[in-house]
Design a protein around this motif. Structure first.
Motif, PDB file in Angstrom:
ATOM      1  N   ILE A   1       0.833  -1.203   0.000  1.00  0.00           N
ATOM      2  CA  ILE A   1       0.000   0.000   0.000  1.00  0.00           C
ATOM      3  C   ILE A   1       0.868   1.254   0.000  1.00  0.00           C
ATOM      4  N   ASN A   2       1.945   1.234   0.765  1.00  0.00           N
ATOM      5  CA  ASN A   2       2.877   2.366   0.768  1.00  0.00           C
ATOM      6  C   ASN A   2       3.492   2.567  -0.619  1.00  0.00           C
ATOM      7  N   LEU A   3       3.792   1.457  -1.297  1.00  0.00           N
ATOM      8  CA  LEU A   3       4.333   1.552  -2.649  1.00  0.00           C
ATOM      9  C   LEU A   3       3.327   2.185  -3.604  1.00  0.00           C
ATOM     10  N   LEU A   4       2.056   1.794  -3.455  1.00  0.00           N
ATOM     11  CA  LEU A   4       1.011   2.364  -4.314  1.00  0.00           C
ATOM     12  C   LEU A   4       0.848   3.861  -4.065  1.00  0.00           C
ATOM     13  N   ASN A   5       0.990   4.257  -2.820  1.00  0.00           N
ATOM     14  CA  ASN A   5       0.809   5.672  -2.490  1.00  0.00           C
ATOM     15  C   ASN A   5       1.974   6.536  -2.968  1.00  0.00           C
ATOM     16  N   THR A   6       3.163   5.917  -3.078  1.00  0.00           N
ATOM     17  CA  THR A   6       4.314   6.677  -3.585  1.00  0.00           C
ATOM     18  C   THR A   6       4.432   6.569  -5.100  1.00  0.00           C
ATOM     19  N   ASP A   7       3.896   5.496  -5.654  1.00  0.00           N
ATOM     20  CA  ASP A   7       3.947   5.272  -7.111  1.00  0.00           C
ATOM     21  C   ASP A   7       2.575   4.790  -7.580  1.00  0.00           C
ATOM     22  N   PRO A   8       1.591   5.698  -7.668  1.00  0.00           N
ATOM     23  CA  PRO A   8       0.214   5.299  -8.021  1.00  0.00           C
ATOM     24  C   PRO A   8       0.142   4.582  -9.366  1.00  0.00           C
ATOM     25  N   LYS A   9      -0.689   3.554  -9.414  1.00  0.00           N
ATOM     26  CA  LYS A   9      -0.886   2.779 -10.639  1.00  0.00           C
ATOM     27  C   LYS A   9      -2.172   1.974 -10.482  1.00  0.00           C
ATOM     28  N   PRO A  10      -2.727   1.488 -11.587  1.00  0.00           N
ATOM     29  CA  PRO A  10      -3.905   0.614 -11.462  1.00  0.00           C
ATOM     30  C   PRO A  10      -3.551  -0.635 -10.651  1.00  0.00           C
ATOM     31  N   TYR A  11      -4.501  -1.120  -9.850  1.00  0.00           N
ATOM     32  CA  TYR A  11      -4.241  -2.297  -9.031  1.00  0.00           C
ATOM     33  C   TYR A  11      -5.508  -3.136  -8.924  1.00  0.00           C
ATOM     34  N   LEU A  12      -5.323  -4.386  -8.580  1.00  0.00           N
ATOM     35  CA  LEU A  12      -6.445  -5.302  -8.382  1.00  0.00           C
ATOM     36  C   LEU A  12      -6.056  -6.303  -7.319  1.00  0.00           C
TER      37      LEU A  12
ATOM     38  N   VAL B   1      -7.222  -3.786   5.769  1.00  0.00           N
ATOM     39  CA  VAL B   1      -6.479  -2.540   5.706  1.00  0.00           C
ATOM     40  C   VAL B   1      -7.039  -1.668   4.585  1.00  0.00           C
ATOM     41  N   PHE B   2      -7.136  -0.375   4.835  1.00  0.00           N
ATOM     42  CA  PHE B   2      -7.567   0.580   3.816  1.00  0.00           C
ATOM     43  C   PHE B   2      -6.407   0.871   2.870  1.00  0.00           C
ATOM     44  N   ILE B   3      -6.682   0.813   1.573  1.00  0.00           N
ATOM     45  CA  ILE B   3      -5.634   1.033   0.584  1.00  0.00           C
ATOM     46  C   ILE B   3      -5.207   2.500   0.540  1.00  0.00           C
ATOM     47  N   LYS B   4      -6.100   3.404   0.838  1.00  0.00           N
ATOM     48  CA  LYS B   4      -5.791   4.833   0.739  1.00  0.00           C
ATOM     49  C   LYS B   4      -4.676   5.257   1.690  1.00  0.00           C
ATOM     50  N   ASP B   5      -4.733   4.765   2.934  1.00  0.00           N
ATOM     51  CA  ASP B   5      -3.777   5.251   3.929  1.00  0.00           C
ATOM     52  C   ASP B   5      -3.095   4.150   4.747  1.00  0.00           C
ATOM     53  N   GLY B   6      -3.407   2.892   4.455  1.00  0.00           N
ATOM     54  CA  GLY B   6      -2.772   1.793   5.166  1.00  0.00           C
ATOM     55  C   GLY B   6      -3.286   1.559   6.561  1.00  0.00           C
TER      56      GLY B   6
END
Length: 337
Positions: free
Chosen positions: A38-49, A145-150
């Motif tokens: 989740i931290n990786l997504l927040n620093t490097d946003p990309k489509p996810y599933l 866990v919430f994806i937005k903020d972990g």
């Protein structure tokens, strides 16, 4: 340690056995791994599933983004009293392994859900159900866990807003959370649910109505109807059983007096989608490499190296035919990505 694969083939991650690729695939075996991804997504946003066992997915094409696959294991008793036991299971546990554990230990509640493919983490999302039981009947808590903020969350049964093949995780929280574990409240003694006619008949033939016999019976029935994904790619029941207005049902039963049905309420009636499809002559028919299973009309199969579009075309054609014949709209239970 979080492992991320590049250009990952997803053939073994979907039970249709479709060979599609994802740009990245993250295997998360712990809560720390989930927070890290989740931290990786927040620093490097990309489509996810987020995927579980892949038993309810149809990838229509390669996935240009990150696939998150929780593989958190563990089954443990966290509380019990004279009448109940509370069992916590990791999201990555195989669903049927959990059911087998409960039956072996004489814990009642999940036995009718035997042999459903997929992982524990997906069970509250879909509110899986079979043979007169839905998993919502036993779920006490869903953790994740919430994806937005972990941030971690704990939701009780009411918070999950369960309905037929539905939960808050398919609604307002879709693609916003990752389930890490589920807590089930099970009974130490109870009356078996034999409300589904064929199950009761088969159990009575065996002469012993207990948890193990019921589980074995349901497994036998499912195996007789549903092909093994390892032998013939499929996602189990492809369509939801439609729920229609009582007034509409009264019209249809005059034309189709043999139509099976289940009264939901004074206003609503459930019709088996498999009967609608079978009655319309679809068993065994195919489009491209996709086909309707010869033994169970509710199951679409990858018969001959099907393309995703073959399965989608077959589904759409069946939906159109059922609408024309019965004025009933079928909805896929499978998530088309």
């Amino acid at each position: 340690m979080l492992a991320i694969k590049k250009n990952a083939n997803l053939k073994s991650y979907n039970t249709f056995g479709l060979s599609v690729n994802a740009t990245e695939l993250a295997e998360c075996s712990s809560l720390d791994d989930l927070i890290e991804v989740i931290n990786l997504l927040n620093t490097d946003p990309k489509p996810y599933l987020v995927i579980g066992g892949g038993s309810n997915l149809l990838f229509s094409k390669d996935f240009k983004g990150l696939i998150i696959h929780p593989t958190i294991k563990g089954i443990e008793i966290i509380e019990e009293d004279d009448n109940h036991v509370w069992i916590k299971a990791g999201a990555g546990e195989e669903w049927d392994d959990l059911v087998a554990y409960c039956v072996m230990n004489n814990y009642y509640g999940l036995e009718n859900l035997s042999y459903i493919p997929g992982n524990v983490g997906a069970s509250p999302v879909q509110n899986i159900g079979a043979y007169g039981v839905e998993v919502k009947d036993c779920i006490e808590i869903v953790n994740g866990v919430f994806i937005k903020d972990g941030k971690l969350f704990t939701m009780n049964n009411v918070d999950c807003k369960f309905d037929y093949r539905y939960s808050v995780f398919k609604g307002e929280l879709k693609n916003k959370v990752i389930v890490s574990s589920v807590v089930f409240k099970l009974k130490k003694s109870a009356k078996l649910n034999l409300s589904y006619g064929p199950v009761k008949e088969e159990v009575m033939k065996k002469g012993t109505a207990d948890l193990q016999t019921l589980r074995e019976t349901i497994i036998d029935i499912r195996k007789s109807k549903l092909p093994e994904p390892s032998e013939m790619g499929n996602a189990g029941s492809f369509f939801k059983n439609p729920i229609i207005q009582r007034s509409k049902f009264e019209e249809l039963i005059k034309v189709f007096p043999q139509m099976p049905h289940y009264i939901i309420s004074d206003d609503l009636v459930k019709i088996p989608a498999g009967w609608l499809i079978d009655t319309s002559g679809w068993k065994g028919k195919s489009i491209g490499g996709a086909a309707v299973h010869e033994k169970q009309a509710l199951v679409l199969i990858n018969k001959n190296n099907a393309l995703a579009q073959d399965i989608i075309n077959l589904s759409n054609t069946i939906i159109s035919d059922i609408r024309n014949r019965f004025q009933i709209s079928l909805e896929p239970e499978v998530n088309i990505i």
